[in-house]
Motif scaffolding. Structure first.
Motif, mmCIF file in Angstrom:
data_model
loop_
_atom_site.group_PDB
_atom_site.id
_atom_site.type_symbol
_atom_site.label_atom_id
_atom_site.label_comp_id
_atom_site.label_asym_id
_atom_site.label_seq_id
_atom_site.Cartn_x
_atom_site.Cartn_y
_atom_site.Cartn_z
ATOM 1 N N TYR A 692 0.811 -1.217 0.000
ATOM 2 C CA TYR A 692 0.000 0.000 0.000
ATOM 3 C C TYR A 692 0.848 1.273 0.000
ATOM 4 C CZ TYR A 692 -4.835 1.506 0.197
ATOM 5 O OH TYR A 692 -6.080 1.974 -0.140
ATOM 6 N N CYS A 693 1.877 1.261 -0.843
ATOM 7 C CA CYS A 693 2.725 2.454 -0.952
ATOM 8 C C CYS A 693 2.052 3.561 -1.750
ATOM 9 C CB CYS A 693 4.064 2.085 -1.571
ATOM 10 S SG CYS A 693 3.947 1.584 -3.315
ATOM 11 N N LEU A 694 0.987 3.233 -2.502
ATOM 12 C CA LEU A 694 0.173 4.171 -3.281
ATOM 13 C C LEU A 694 0.854 4.654 -4.569
ATOM 14 C CD1 LEU A 694 -1.411 6.364 -0.452
ATOM 15 C CD2 LEU A 694 -2.433 4.417 -1.662
ATOM 16 N N HIS A 695 2.000 4.067 -4.916
ATOM 17 C CA HIS A 695 2.673 4.512 -6.133
ATOM 18 C C HIS A 695 1.820 4.227 -7.377
ATOM 19 C CE1 HIS A 695 5.818 5.536 -8.926
ATOM 20 N NE2 HIS A 695 5.776 4.330 -9.475
ATOM 21 N N CYS A 696 1.131 3.084 -7.402
ATOM 22 C CA CYS A 696 0.299 2.768 -8.570
ATOM 23 C C CYS A 696 -0.865 3.754 -8.690
ATOM 24 C CB CYS A 696 -0.217 1.335 -8.480
ATOM 25 S SG CYS A 696 -1.264 1.005 -7.049
ATOM 26 N N GLN A 697 -1.325 4.293 -7.553
ATOM 27 C CA GLN A 697 -2.407 5.273 -7.604
ATOM 28 C C GLN A 697 -1.906 6.635 -8.071
ATOM 29 O OE1 GLN A 697 -5.797 4.038 -6.897
ATOM 30 N NE2 GLN A 697 -4.286 2.473 -7.463
ATOM 31 N N GLU A 698 -0.651 6.937 -7.769
ATOM 32 C CA GLU A 698 -0.054 8.152 -8.318
ATOM 33 C C GLU A 698 0.000 8.064 -9.844
ATOM 34 O OE1 GLU A 698 3.019 9.471 -4.754
ATOM 35 O OE2 GLU A 698 3.690 8.029 -6.247
ATOM 36 N N LEU A 699 0.406 6.895 -10.345
ATOM 37 C CA LEU A 699 0.442 6.702 -11.792
ATOM 38 C C LEU A 699 -0.964 6.742 -12.381
ATOM 39 C CD1 LEU A 699 3.092 3.837 -12.117
ATOM 40 C CD2 LEU A 699 3.381 6.246 -12.712
ATOM 41 N N TYR A 700 -1.928 6.219 -11.662
ATOM 42 C CA TYR A 700 -3.303 6.155 -12.150
ATOM 43 C C TYR A 700 -3.833 7.531 -12.524
ATOM 44 C CZ TYR A 700 -8.342 5.170 -12.100
ATOM 45 O OH TYR A 700 -9.663 5.047 -12.433
ATOM 46 N N TYR A 701 -3.434 8.555 -11.794
ATOM 47 C CA TYR A 701 -3.935 9.901 -12.050
ATOM 48 C C TYR A 701 -2.945 10.771 -12.825
ATOM 49 C CZ TYR A 701 -7.846 9.174 -8.852
ATOM 50 O OH TYR A 701 -8.995 8.725 -8.259
ATOM 51 N N VAL A 709 -3.770 6.980 -19.346
ATOM 52 C CA VAL A 709 -4.287 8.345 -19.220
ATOM 53 C C VAL A 709 -3.867 9.172 -20.430
ATOM 54 C CG1 VAL A 709 -4.230 10.460 -17.844
ATOM 55 C CG2 VAL A 709 -4.325 8.236 -16.711
ATOM 56 N N ILE A 710 -2.623 9.022 -20.838
ATOM 57 C CA ILE A 710 -2.130 9.773 -22.000
ATOM 58 C C ILE A 710 -2.948 9.422 -23.242
ATOM 59 C CG2 ILE A 710 -0.156 10.082 -23.545
ATOM 60 C CD1 ILE A 710 1.661 9.616 -21.093
ATOM 61 N N LYS A 711 -3.220 8.142 -23.426
ATOM 62 C CA LYS A 711 -4.013 7.705 -24.587
ATOM 63 C C LYS A 711 -5.430 8.261 -24.525
ATOM 64 C CE LYS A 711 -5.484 3.470 -26.928
ATOM 65 N NZ LYS A 711 -5.431 1.983 -26.908
ATOM 66 N N LYS A 712 -6.044 8.233 -23.319
ATOM 67 C CA LYS A 712 -7.406 8.756 -23.171
ATOM 68 C C LYS A 712 -7.438 10.267 -23.418
ATOM 69 C CE LYS A 712 -9.244 5.297 -19.933
ATOM 70 N NZ LYS A 712 -10.510 5.002 -20.605
ATOM 71 N N LEU A 713 -6.404 10.959 -22.940
ATOM 72 C CA LEU A 713 -6.346 12.408 -23.146
ATOM 73 C C LEU A 713 -6.205 12.744 -24.630
ATOM 74 C CD1 LEU A 713 -4.113 13.608 -20.165
ATOM 75 C CD2 LEU A 713 -6.513 14.180 -20.571
ATOM 76 N N ALA A 714 -5.382 11.971 -25.287
ATOM 77 C CA ALA A 714 -5.201 12.219 -26.725
ATOM 78 C C ALA A 714 -6.511 12.008 -27.478
ATOM 79 C CB ALA A 714 -4.109 11.306 -27.276
ATOM 80 N N ARG A 715 -7.231 10.941 -27.137
ATOM 81 C CA ARG A 715 -8.515 10.683 -27.781
ATOM 82 C C ARG A 715 -9.522 11.780 -27.447
ATOM 83 N NH1 ARG A 715 -8.613 5.656 -26.910
ATOM 84 N NH2 ARG A 715 -9.657 5.676 -24.895
ATOM 85 N N LEU A 716 -9.503 12.267 -26.194
ATOM 86 C CA LEU A 716 -10.402 13.340 -25.782
ATOM 87 C C LEU A 716 -10.072 14.633 -26.521
ATOM 88 C CD1 LEU A 716 -12.654 14.352 -23.882
ATOM 89 C CD2 LEU A 716 -10.872 14.814 -22.179
ATOM 90 N N ASP A 717 -8.781 14.923 -26.697
ATOM 91 C CA ASP A 717 -8.370 16.129 -27.417
ATOM 92 C C ASP A 717 -8.846 16.093 -28.867
ATOM 93 O OD1 ASP A 717 -7.223 17.297 -25.253
ATOM 94 O OD2 ASP A 717 -5.168 16.689 -25.736
ATOM 95 N N GLY A 741 -5.635 15.630 -12.894
ATOM 96 C CA GLY A 741 -4.845 15.683 -11.656
ATOM 97 C C GLY A 741 -3.397 15.925 -11.945
ATOM 98 N N GLY A 742 -2.655 14.887 -12.277
ATOM 99 C CA GLY A 742 -1.223 15.019 -12.491
ATOM 100 C C GLY A 742 -0.539 15.539 -11.249
ATOM 101 N N ALA A 743 0.600 16.194 -11.461
ATOM 102 C CA ALA A 743 1.371 16.697 -10.336
ATOM 103 C C ALA A 743 0.719 17.895 -9.705
ATOM 104 C CB ALA A 743 2.788 17.042 -10.792
ATOM 105 N N GLY A 744 -0.057 18.650 -10.441
ATOM 106 C CA GLY A 744 -0.650 19.848 -9.852
ATOM 107 C C GLY A 744 -2.107 19.982 -10.134
ATOM 108 N N GLY A 745 -2.810 18.866 -10.366
ATOM 109 C CA GLY A 745 -4.222 18.887 -10.699
ATOM 110 C C GLY A 745 -5.088 19.268 -9.528
ATOM 111 N N THR A 746 -6.374 19.451 -9.808
ATOM 112 C CA THR A 746 -7.330 19.779 -8.763
ATOM 113 C C THR A 746 -8.373 18.694 -8.687
ATOM 114 O OG1 THR A 746 -8.757 21.007 -10.259
ATOM 115 C CG2 THR A 746 -6.988 22.230 -9.184
#
Length: 760
Positions: A692-701, A709-717, A741-746
């Motif tokens: 439960y280090c949460l690293h995979c959840q950091e990647l998730y967002y 996420v990159i692929k979904k963003l590209a399709r959304l764009d 989200g990313g590093a500075g998302g809301t």
């Protein structure tokens, strides 16, 4: 009158009959315990040449030992005859042998619950200490006026436990020798004059009068006195640590008085404080005032950590009295006119279950320690004798003997039963009160970690913040939980709980260490939600130490070894096999299970700080060394505690870690970066292995690192660009994209990208 006399005789006979029944019942119960322990010892270790043990006597819980037809001595259990309650609140059971001449033939500890021995001090040191009593002349000691007997080597770090062992061995041996009339000891049948405190005599006198008539006794010790005491104990190491000159400097100037005597109490405490004391004291309960100046404290600091005043002891006859924090009250000064100012003034109330005769002499003993190194100390004792002034006593009329009564020696059985576990609940509560600051710190850390887990979606979107929190918490776990509080959980705790259900579960023992108890409570609660990862990934000091060292290794570019997943799958069951072996052995031989549990390096690396025999230190360093190349190596493949927590951890009520349908097919980013390879190539997370280090959840967002996420963003764009037909729409400046989200998302607004995720 004759009828009254017959009535009195009848009552006396009935009392003797009831007393005999109680004593016989007590002896029978203790005989069963002694019989069970006799199977664990070899009688030749006590009496060379002995070939058998006779039947346990029906009048006293002792077993005669024979060589053919010749009797060599007796075996007995210390806790049957004397108070042997240790730091844990449980008795320390030691089988002792005594010859017909009243000399100890040896001893062996057969049962205990002392935490310092279970997870700290090697039991071999305690065994060596007990062996030092072989040849001790019990009868000679009982006939002498010697009060302060301290063996040559108290085990450093286990002062309270050793003092209990020392005291219970000597006093139980004296009682056995007197009861069996060994070594020339006799039980007197004559009725001695009896005195009690004359409560009618109550006045207020000044300090000089109190000191002059012996109401207050003084112990004045200089540096020279202490240097001479240590030089006379036969330990050459003491000479290298002598106190510096001037030798006439006061080491301790101590005064003691029995303030439950009205005149002494009113004069020293003042009327108001004396009245408060009287409200607190039960009938026949006594109180002692101790005041001192000098460079040595009679209180020390041990009572702050464990609630036990390990430097002081009061003895009277065959009884000894130690004080805990619930018996203590700190006073500002002494009320008697002309009394000097003291740096320490304390009021100690004698525990209710121990009787101190206020009309009889008693002895005050002060334990003095001299530090030789970080963990090594030597000890000596000094003391004073206190005899209450006769003018405050009155003589009782001599009672008429009851016809048919004989002066039978007390077995100690009833006393042992009364002492057995009395006050244990009060003890654990006192320990908790004495550690309120530590409890508050740990509770605060638990609340912060719980908040992090419950609001993990908010935190993991801020990767730098989450990383700083994790490193800071791991440092807290190593430094504070591990090396300061020594609150390292062990598989031994699990085995103790499991086996205790078969022998009578008792919360009192498990409450004795508040930090360990809080951690176990937190682990149990966390497993309902997050499995084993809450403890193993965040709260285990040795696990945190491994991870921090590995981070340093990566920082200095030490190459990391990747275990092929097929090999990894065949290695992680090793810890379950280890736990099952320990679990099975514990029900057969718990002592053997404790020895096998040394597969955990926790005691060496955390509890003892690597100050231990070299094979244990080497083993711990080897594991940490492998961990520099294979992250969390011990946690992955060897930790039996992790296995014990993983089994019930599967029953969690919710899955908090989110996954995409594309995770594992084709994306392998999380499985590659998982520090313990808890994510399978097909994308699902194994909760038994997840820390439960949460690293995979950091990647998730993360909109920059997660391919999904990159692929979904590209399709959304592209979809937005077709809708608006504006080139500017290709930039990530619309609310939907910012909410990734990313590093500075809301966290505000909807999240079309992550609205289609799944949980494992």
């Amino acid at each position: 009158m004759p009828g009254d006399r017959r009535t009195e005789w009848g009552r006396g006979a009935l009392a003797l009959l009831v007393g005999a029944v109680l004593i016989l019942g007590s002896v029978s119960a203790h005989a069963e315990r002694l019989s069970a322990y006799l199977d664990k010892i070899s009688i030749t270790d006590f009496f060379p040449g002995a070939d058998h043990v006779g039947a346990i006597r029906t009048d006293f819980p002792v077993a005669p030992v024979f060589q053919g037809e010749r009797q060599l001595g007796y075996l007995f259990l210390n806790s049957d005859w004397a108070n042997s309650i240790g730091y844990s609140g449980k008795p320390i059971d030691i089988v002792l042998g005594i010859t017909d001449d009243g000399v100890l033939a040896g001893g062996r500890m057969v049962a205990h619950k002392e935490p310092i021995i279970l997870v700290g001090i090697p039991e071999s040191k305690i065994t060596h200490y007990i062996d030092g009593y072989k040849g001790f002349d019990v009868a000679g000691y009982a006939k002498s006026d010697t009060q302060d007997v301290l063996p040559s080597d108290i085990v450093s770090g286990a002062t309270v436990t050793i003092m209990v062992i020392d005291d219970s061995m000597r006093r139980s041996a004296i009682k056995v020798a007197r009861a069996l009339q060994l070594g020339g000891l006799r039980v007197s049948g004559a009725i001695a004059d009896q005195y009690v405190v004359d409560t009618a005599k109550s006045s207020i006198v000044d300090w000089q009068t109190l000191v002059g008539d012996g109401s207050v006794r003084r112990l004045d010790v200089t540096r020279d006195d202490i240097n001479q005491a240590f030089s006379g104990n036969g330990d050459p190491r003491a000479a290298s640590k002598v106190l510096p000159p001037p030798g006439d400097t006061t080491f301790i100037d101590l005064y003691a008085a029995l303030v439950s005597i009205p005149t002494i109490g009113r004069s020293l405490l003042g009327d108001a404080e004396y009245a408060n004391l009287q409200k607190m004291l039960q009938p026949d309960q006594q109180a002692i005032l101790i005041a001192a100046n000098g460079e040595y404290s009679f209180k020390g600091s041990g009572y702050v950590r464990g609630g036990v005043f390990d430097r002081i002891q009061v003895t009277q006859g065959d009884s000894s009295i130690r004080f805990r924090d619930r018996h203590h009250k700190r006073l500002g000064d002494i009320a008697a006119a002309g009394a000097p100012r003291f740096s320490e003034v304390s009021l100690f109330v004698v525990p209710r279950d121990i009787k101190l005769d206020p009309a009889a002499p008693w002895h005050f003993q002060l334990l003095v320690q001299r530090r030789l190194g970080a963990l090594d100390k030597i000890f000596t004792t000094v003391g004073l004798d206190y005899t209450p002034p006769v003018k405050y006593l009155r003589k009782l009329p001599t009672p008429e003997p009851v016809p048919g009564a004989s002066a039978a020696p007390a077995t100690g059985g009833n006393a042992a039963m009364a002492d057995d576990d009395s006050g244990r609940d009060a003890l654990w509560m006192r320990v908790w009160k004495s550690r309120m600051v530590d409890i508050a710190v740990l509770a605060t850390a638990m609340l912060l970690l719980t908040g992090l887990f419950f609001f993990q979606d908010w935190f993991v979107r801020r990767r730098k913040l989450t990383e700083r929190i994790r490193i800071g918490f791991l440092l807290f776990t190593v430094v504070w939980i591990g090396y300061y509080a020594h609150a390292q959980l062990s598989v031994v705790n699990v085995l103790t709980v499991a086996t205790s259900f078969g022998s009578g579960f008792d919360w009192g023992y498990f409450l004795m260490d508040p930090l360990i108890f809080i951690l176990w409570f937190a682990v149990a609660a966390a497993m309902i939600f997050w499995g084993r990862g809450a403890y193993c990934g965040w709260l285990c000091p040795f696990g945190a130490l491994q991870e921090l060292l590995n981070k340093l290794a990566k920082a200095v570019r030490i190459p990391q070894l990747t275990i092929p997943f097929a090999v990894h799958q065949r290695l992680w069951p090793l810890k379950y096999i280890g736990f099952l072996v320990l679990f099975g052995v514990a029900f057969h031989d718990f002592d053997q299970a404790e020895r096998i549990a040394e597969i955990e390096p926790f005691k060496t690396a955390i509890i003892l700080g690597f100050v231990r025999e070299w094979p244990f230190v080497l083993y711990a360093f080897v594991l940490l060394g492998i961990g520099l190349f294979v992250e969390r190596f011990f946690c992955r493949y060897l930790c039996p505690l992790g296995a014990a927590l993983a089994i019930p951890g599967r029953m969690r009520i919710n899955d908090w870690l989110k996954r995409y349908r594309d995770c594992g097919s084709p994306c392998q980013r999380c499985s590659v970066e998982c520090m313990v390879q808890a994510i399978h190539p097909d994308g699902h997370i194994d909760p038994n292995e997840c820390l439960y280090c949460l690293h995979c959840q950091e990647l998730y967002y993360d909109a920059h690192d997660c391919p999904v996420v990159i692929k979904k963003l590209a399709r959304l764009d592209r979809r937005l660009a077709l809708q608006t037909k504006s080139p500017s729409s290709l930039t990530h400046k619309n609310p939907a994209v910012e909410n990734v989200g990313g590093a500075g998302g809301t966290e505000t607004g909807s999240d079309p990208v992550h609205g289609h995720g799944t949980q494992y």
